[in-house]
Design an enzyme around this catalytic site. Sequence first.
Site, mmCIF file in Angstrom:
data_model
loop_
_atom_site.group_PDB
_atom_site.id
_atom_site.type_symbol
_atom_site.label_atom_id
_atom_site.label_comp_id
_atom_site.label_asym_id
_atom_site.label_seq_id
_atom_site.Cartn_x
_atom_site.Cartn_y
_atom_site.Cartn_z
ATOM 1 N N HIS A 455 0.810 -1.217 0.000
ATOM 2 C CA HIS A 455 0.000 0.000 0.000
ATOM 3 C C HIS A 455 0.844 1.268 0.000
ATOM 4 O O HIS A 455 2.060 1.242 0.237
ATOM 5 C CB HIS A 455 -0.968 -0.002 1.193
ATOM 6 C CG HIS A 455 -0.289 -0.017 2.546
ATOM 7 N ND1 HIS A 455 0.136 1.124 3.179
ATOM 8 C CD2 HIS A 455 -0.003 -1.046 3.381
ATOM 9 C CE1 HIS A 455 0.662 0.815 4.358
ATOM 10 N NE2 HIS A 455 0.597 -0.504 4.495
ATOM 11 N N CYS A 474 2.981 -4.964 6.981
ATOM 12 C CA CYS A 474 2.617 -4.699 5.584
ATOM 13 C C CYS A 474 3.765 -4.023 4.842
ATOM 14 O O CYS A 474 4.749 -3.584 5.444
ATOM 15 C CB CYS A 474 1.365 -3.837 5.520
ATOM 16 S SG CYS A 474 -0.152 -4.761 5.838
#
Length: 555
Positions: A455, A474
């Site tokens: 992301h 992440c």
Amino acid sequence: MKLRYFLFIASFSLIFTARCNQQKAEQDLPNSIRTVLESRLPNGDLEIAKEHIYLTGLLNEFYYFRNFKPAWTQEGKLTCQARELHYQIQQSQFDGLFPSDYHHNAIEELFVELDSINERGSQVPENKLSQLDVLLSDAYMRLGTHLYFGKVDPEDLTAGWNIPVKKSNPQLPNHLETAIRKKNIAESLESLCPSFPIYQQMRNFLRDFVNLEEKTNQWKKVSEAKMIQPLERNKDIPLIRDRLIFWKDLVPYPVEDEEVYDSAMLEGVYRFQERYGLNQDGIIGKATLEALNESPEDLIQKVSVNLERLRWLPDTLIDNRFIVVNIANFQLDLMQHGGRDTLLTSTAIVGRAYRSTPVFSAQMSYLVFNPVWTVPPGILKADVLPEIKKDLEYLEKKHMKVFTSGGQEVDPNKIDWRNAVADKFPYLVKQVPGPHNSMGLVKFMFPNKYNVYIHDTPEKELFKKDTRAFSSGCIRIQKPFELAKILLKEHPDWPEEKIEEAIQAGKEQTVSFKAKIPVVVLYLSFWTDWEGKPQIRRDVYKRDKPLYEVLSSRK
């Protein structure tokens, strides 16, 4: 004349008798090999010349189909293939493996003994031939197994490696039989190695580091106490300059003042920092000094563990187009044509050491513009819930809202936060879309059990750091919009203008890909780039040493 004739007859008789005896031994050898394979210790193990025999099942299969005939000798003498295998066992050190795991010393001693017996013209004992034959066959198949699957089972390590291992079976008994018939032992073993081009390149660098290590008597450490700027004076500059020359990042040149960090030396520092993936700022700081202190022995271990990691990878892992993230390199690459072409390279941020990004593979199936971030249970427990208990306004400051599992918004003032327990918390905490969102303005989804995805991020300044382990697992990337545009090029209904409009709209919008894209998240602290240049990285998760300890142990 009669004496000469008598001597000739006697000599011929001895040779004929020795040959007959050797032929008889050859005829009896299959029975001897069968006996060796059936001779077990009380615990059921098979041992030859004090060497444990590992692959008895494969050995029985191999010899059964060749009627227990010897594979490595003819008329009591070693074949060229036997000597080639001995050489390949020695060369296994350049695969980061250890010749002692493949009966190297025992085989060498038996070679010397057999050669000596043959030089004397004596008969080679049958049991020596059968023992050597089984030792060599076991060595070949064990080395082949390690080259194909790896020596270490990644499931035995505390640091997870969750990429599926190879499912195909190399059929080693057939593989060995073919190699002996075609007389191509070296080629057959090489065919069991990973097919990735970087494997052989890394193997060559390991050979270079072994040669350098043999020439290095003592590796003096550079002090890491002080940062050194260009043109500054420091007593460690001569050692650093010599170190750069040693690694060929700098060629020798006339020096006016040995303790001054001059402009010529600066160019060498730039090259060194590039190889180590450091910011090329020319400043000799902590990370650069730490890298300069890595010795050839350190790099031997680093290359060895990364060759092992490559052996764990299945050849079918990559597709025509795929994404690879190297955690240790803090980088994402979008590649195609099986890795021959790079479409995009982006700096990345990965998980902190105590919230490390896992090694795994998955299929990317969609992306989300202006994503809503649902706080994962782990982060809710460790970070968000404690902050809310301290200050209820934390929710508003972080643009977060509370919802039921059915999607109905809940007034946070009506929740008993003091007694709230993360494991039994009945609500979902979500961060609304916008530039403040922890996901940024776009996220890429490849469903996996770790809840890890790629992301955007609002914290752009972190991309300037040398070591970028700041996330909760992440993968944040510096070029999310460039990645989105490339992945959506095959979608005519999503031109760049529409992508820009979707981002500006501020509303969550999901776009599914026509074809799923493989994502591989790796951990490699050494590899070679597309030019064949070595790339060395800091072992940010401290995984290399534990793996090397297992790799170098006798199993």
